[in-house]
Scaffold this active site. Structure first.
Site, PDB file in Angstrom:
ATOM      1  N   PHE A 133       0.877  -1.167   0.000  1.00 42.39           N
ATOM      2  CA  PHE A 133       0.000   0.000   0.000  1.00 42.39           C
ATOM      3  C   PHE A 133       0.920   1.225   0.000  1.00 42.39           C
ATOM      4  O   PHE A 133       1.849   1.315   0.814  1.00 42.39           O
ATOM      5  CB  PHE A 133      -0.903  -0.008   1.249  1.00 42.39           C
ATOM      6  CG  PHE A 133      -1.967   1.026   1.188  1.00 42.39           C
ATOM      7  CD1 PHE A 133      -3.141   0.789   0.486  1.00 42.39           C
ATOM      8  CD2 PHE A 133      -1.800   2.252   1.810  1.00 42.39           C
ATOM      9  CE1 PHE A 133      -4.130   1.761   0.408  1.00 42.39           C
ATOM     10  CE2 PHE A 133      -2.787   3.225   1.730  1.00 42.39           C
ATOM     11  CZ  PHE A 133      -3.958   2.980   1.034  1.00 42.39           C
ATOM     12  N   ASP A 208       2.950  -5.389   8.271  1.00 41.14           N
ATOM     13  CA  ASP A 208       1.731  -4.577   8.190  1.00 41.14           C
ATOM     14  C   ASP A 208       0.562  -5.557   8.136  1.00 41.14           C
ATOM     15  O   ASP A 208       0.450  -6.351   7.183  1.00 41.14           O
ATOM     16  CB  ASP A 208       1.797  -3.695   6.926  1.00 41.14           C
ATOM     17  CG  ASP A 208       0.549  -2.826   6.730  1.00 41.14           C
ATOM     18  OD1 ASP A 208      -0.532  -3.202   7.240  1.00 41.14           O
ATOM     19  OD2 ASP A 208       0.646  -1.800   6.037  1.00 41.14           O
ATOM     20  N   TYR A 233     -10.032  -0.272  11.473  1.00 38.52           N
ATOM     21  CA  TYR A 233     -11.301   0.147  10.842  1.00 38.52           C
ATOM     22  C   TYR A 233     -11.753  -0.790   9.725  1.00 38.52           C
ATOM     23  O   TYR A 233     -12.806  -0.580   9.142  1.00 38.52           O
ATOM     24  CB  TYR A 233     -11.209   1.592  10.310  1.00 38.52           C
ATOM     25  CG  TYR A 233      -9.970   1.904   9.496  1.00 38.52           C
ATOM     26  CD1 TYR A 233      -9.828   1.459   8.190  1.00 38.52           C
ATOM     27  CD2 TYR A 233      -8.929   2.652  10.048  1.00 38.52           C
ATOM     28  CE1 TYR A 233      -8.700   1.748   7.453  1.00 38.52           C
ATOM     29  CE2 TYR A 233      -7.786   2.943   9.323  1.00 38.52           C
ATOM     30  CZ  TYR A 233      -7.678   2.486   8.021  1.00 38.52           C
ATOM     31  OH  TYR A 233      -6.545   2.764   7.302  1.00 38.52           O
ATOM     32  N   LYS A 234     -10.944  -1.821   9.427  1.00 39.96           N
ATOM     33  CA  LYS A 234     -11.350  -2.755   8.373  1.00 39.96           C
ATOM     34  C   LYS A 234     -12.100  -3.918   9.022  1.00 39.96           C
ATOM     35  O   LYS A 234     -13.246  -3.768   9.433  1.00 39.96           O
ATOM     36  CB  LYS A 234     -10.128  -3.228   7.588  1.00 39.96           C
ATOM     37  CG  LYS A 234      -9.374  -2.104   6.876  1.00 39.96           C
ATOM     38  CD  LYS A 234      -8.186  -2.660   6.110  1.00 39.96           C
ATOM     39  CE  LYS A 234      -7.261  -1.583   5.588  1.00 39.96           C
ATOM     40  NZ  LYS A 234      -7.842  -0.747   4.540  1.00 39.96           N
ATOM     41  N   ARG A 382     -12.246  -5.216  -6.377  1.00 43.35           N
ATOM     42  CA  ARG A 382     -11.855  -5.870  -5.131  1.00 43.35           C
ATOM     43  C   ARG A 382     -13.108  -6.207  -4.328  1.00 43.35           C
ATOM     44  O   ARG A 382     -13.993  -5.369  -4.149  1.00 43.35           O
ATOM     45  CB  ARG A 382     -10.997  -4.869  -4.363  1.00 43.35           C
ATOM     46  CG  ARG A 382      -9.949  -5.451  -3.493  1.00 43.35           C
ATOM     47  CD  ARG A 382      -9.031  -4.362  -2.986  1.00 43.35           C
ATOM     48  NE  ARG A 382      -9.726  -3.307  -2.256  1.00 43.35           N
ATOM     49  CZ  ARG A 382      -9.219  -2.687  -1.194  1.00 43.35           C
ATOM     50  NH1 ARG A 382      -8.033  -3.007  -0.735  1.00 43.35           N
ATOM     51  NH2 ARG A 382      -9.879  -1.724  -0.587  1.00 43.35           N
TER      52      ARG A 382
HETATM   53  C1  PLP Z   1      -1.901  -2.349   3.890  1.00 39.43           C
HETATM   54  C2  PLP Z   1      -2.236  -0.950   4.325  1.00 39.43           C
HETATM   55  N1  PLP Z   1      -1.342  -0.245   5.035  1.00 39.43           N
HETATM   56  C3  PLP Z   1      -1.609   1.007   5.435  1.00 39.43           C
HETATM   57  C4  PLP Z   1      -2.798   1.631   5.123  1.00 39.43           C
HETATM   58  C5  PLP Z   1      -3.020   3.079   5.493  1.00 39.43           C
HETATM   59  O1  PLP Z   1      -3.600   3.243   6.702  1.00 39.43           O
HETATM   60  P1  PLP Z   1      -3.879   4.659   7.377  1.00 39.43           P
HETATM   61  O2  PLP Z   1      -4.774   5.417   6.476  1.00 39.43           O
HETATM   62  O3  PLP Z   1      -4.551   4.241   8.658  1.00 39.43           O
HETATM   63  O4  PLP Z   1      -2.602   5.362   7.620  1.00 39.43           O
HETATM   64  C6  PLP Z   1      -3.767   0.923   4.409  1.00 39.43           C
HETATM   65  C7  PLP Z   1      -5.077   1.538   4.105  1.00 39.43           C
HETATM   66  O5  PLP Z   1      -5.981   0.969   3.565  1.00 39.43           O
HETATM   67  C8  PLP Z   1      -3.477  -0.397   3.998  1.00 39.43           C
HETATM   68  O6  PLP Z   1      -4.352  -1.099   3.264  1.00 39.43           O
END
Ligand code: PLP
Length: 423
Positions: A133, A208, A233-234, A382
Site C-alpha cells: 500500500f 503490516d 477500521y477494516k 476488489r
Molecule cells: C496495507 C495498508 N497499510 C496502510 C494503510 C493506510 O492506513 P492509514 O490510512 O490508517 O494510515 C492501508 C489503508 O488501507 C493499507 O491497506
C-alpha cells in the site's frame, strides 16, 4: 465442509443451506447492515456493530459529560491505548502488554520502523515490496531520509515477479517491512518462513497487518516476529478513522527507541520533567493524547471479537472466497474475467480481486445495484469477505448481479465512468 456441494449442484438454495449450517452466521445480527445491500467492502471500512452507537453515547455522556476531566483516572482513559491493545493481542498471537493503540497506520508504521531500524545501527538498507500500500513506501522514504547519515538509507523492493526476498537480503539490511495480505490481490505471505529468512540475515521484520487482523489467523509470537502495525477500521469494525496499533515483541521493548517521543510515552508524564525518559514496555510507543471517542467505538466492536473462534472464522472465510471464485469461473468466463487472487487457500487472505474490461465502471454498476465492493487502480475490482457478516447467499447474489451487468452491458453507460475522489 465435508458436505460442500459441487459446483454443478450449487444454487441459491444451497447457499442458504450453507448459511443455516454456518456457526459464524449468528454474528451477522450483531451488525447494522442496510436492507438490500450486499456489503463486500469490509476490507476497507468494516460494518457498524449494533452496540457501538449506545456505547459511544455512554462514553460521551457519562464519561465525558458527567465525569469530565476525572475520567482520565476514573474511566481508565489514560491506560486505554494499552488496555484495548490487550484485547487485540489474542487476535494476532501477541501477549498482554505487547500491543498499543496509536494514530493512523501511517504514523504507527513510522514510529515502529524507526524503532526497528535503530535496533540495527550501522546497517543501511530497508527492504519492502513494490506492491505495498503506497503509504508504507512513502513513510519508508521519510525513515530512509531521517536515519541515513550523509545519504538516505537505500531502498530495495521485492516483487512477485522478482527480485525475491532471498535476492535482496544481505548483512546490510536493517529492516524488512512487508504487508502480510496484499491490499489489491489478497495474496498472503508465509509469515513464518519470511520472518525466519529475514532474521537469519540479521534484520528486523516489521509486518503490516491491515488486511490480516480479523481476517486470517496471525501468530506473531508463534513465528517469532519483531514488530507489526495494523489498522482497526477494516475487519475489526472500529469505525472510520479508528486508531491503528503497534505490536513489538517483549524482548525488544527495553532497547526500542521509536521516532516520536511524546509525553504519553514518557516514564512519568505527570512529573512534567523537561527531559524525555521512555516508559517501560510497549507504552514507550505512545505519543500524545489518544482519540478516546474513536477508541470507544472500537471498544464496542472488540466485545464481539472477544467471543469469536478464529479457526471457525478462517474456515468460513475460505468457504466464502472459494465459493466466489468457483462461481466466477463457472458463470463469468465468457467475459474473460480473470481471478487475480491466489487459488491456493494458504496463500489467500479474505478478499478476491478480479480483472475485467471496464472494471471501474462495472464496479460502479454493481454498487448501484447494492453490491458494494471497490476498485483499485489500475484495473482491479476488489471484493472483501468479512466472515462475521457476509453470507453464502451474499456471494451468490453478488455473482448473479455481476453476471447480469456483464450480460446486459449496462456498465457501458456514461454515468458509470465518472470517478469520485475515493474509489
Ligand atoms: C496495507 C495498508 N497499510 C496502510 C494503510 C493506510 O492506513 P492509514 O490510512 O490508517 O494510515 C492501508 C489503508 O488501507 C493499507 O491497506
Amino acid at each position: 465442509m465435508s458436505t460442500a456441494p459441487t459446483l454443478h449442484t450449487i444454487d441459491r438454495e444451497t447457499c442458504a443451506a450453507l448459511d443455516a449450517a454456518d456457526p459464524v452466521a449468528p454474528y451477522r445480527d450483531r451488525f447494522f447492515l442496510p436492507e438490500g445491500v450486499v456489503y463486500l467492502d469490509g476490507n476497507s471500512l468494516g460494518a457498524l456493530p449494533r452496540a457501538t452507537p449506545a456505547h459511544v453515547q455512554r462514553v460521551m455522556v457519562d464519561e465525558w459529560g458527567t465525569g469530565l476531566i476525572r475520567s482520565w483516572n476514573d474511566a481508565g482513559w489514560f491506560a486505554k491505548p494499552v488496555t484495548l491493545g490487550d484485547r487485540i493481542a489474542p487476535l494476532i498471537g501477541a501477549a498482554p502488554g505487547e500491543v498499543v493503540l496509536g494514530d493512523s497506520t501511517s504514523a504507527s508504521l513510522f514510529q515502529a520502523t524507526v524503532a526497528a531500524a535503530r535496533l540495527r545501527p550501522g546497517r543501511r538498507v530497508i527492504v519492502s515490496e513494490r506492491s505495498s500500500f503506497p503509504t508504507d513506501l512513502y513513510v519508508l522514504e521519510s525513515v530512509q531520509t531521517l536515519l541515513g547519515t550523509g545519504a538516505p538509507l537505500e531502498r530495495r523492493l521485492i516483487h512477485d515477479d522478482g527480485p525475491t526476498i532471498d535476492d535482496v537480503l544481505d548483512d546490510e539490511v536493517a529492516v524488512v517491512v512487508l504487508t502480510h495480505v496484499d491490499y489489491r490481490t489478497g495474496r498472503m505471505h508465509d509469515m513464518a518462513e519470511v520472518t525466519r529468512r529475514v532474521q537469519a540475515a540479521g534484520a528486523i521484520m516489521v509486518w503490516d497487518l491491515c488486511h490480516s487482523v480479523g481476517a486470517v489467523p496471525v501468530d506473531l509470537n508463534g513465528v517469532g516476529a519483531d514488530l507489526a502495525v495494523g489498522c482497526t477500521y477494516k475487519y475489526l469494525n472500529g469505525g472510520p478513522g479508528s486508531p491503528s496499533f503497534i505490536w513489538a515483541a517483549e524482548r525488544h521493548h527495553a532497547a526500542s527507541r521509536p521516532a516520536l517521543t511524546g509525553w504519553h510515552g514518557h516514564a512519568k508524564p505527570f512529573d512534567f520533567d523537561i527531559d524525555y525518559a521512555p516508559a517501560d514496555g510497549i507504552g514507550r510507543f505512545r505519543v500524545g493524547t489518544p482519540q478516546l471517542l474513536s477508541m470507544a467505538a472500537l471498544e464496542a466492536s472488540l466485545e464481539i471479537w472477544s467471543e469469536v473462534d478464529l479457526a471457525e472464522l478462517r474456515e468460513k472465510s475460505l468457504r466464502l472466497t472459494e465459493l466466489f471464485i468457483s462461481l466466477v469461473d463457472a458463470r463469468l468466463s465468457r467475459w474473460n474475467v480473470e481471478v487475480v487472487t491466489p487459488r491456493q487457500s494458504a496463500q489467500r487472505g479474505s478478499q478476491v480481486a478480479l480483472r475485467v474490461e471496464g472494471g471501474y465502471a462495472v464496479m460502479q454498476a454493481l454498487i448501484e445495484r447494492g453490491v458494494i465492493g471497490d476498485f483499485r487502480s489500475p484495473d482491479l475490482m476488489r471484493f472483501g469477505f468479512a466472515p462475521l457478516y457476509v453470507s453464502h447467499v451474499d456471494v451468490w447474489d453478488a455473482v448473479a448481479a455481476l453476471e447480469d451487468i456483464l450480460e446486459t452491458g449496462v456498465w457501458r453507460d456514461a454515468r458509470f465512468a465518472s470517478r469520485g475522489a475515493v474509489t
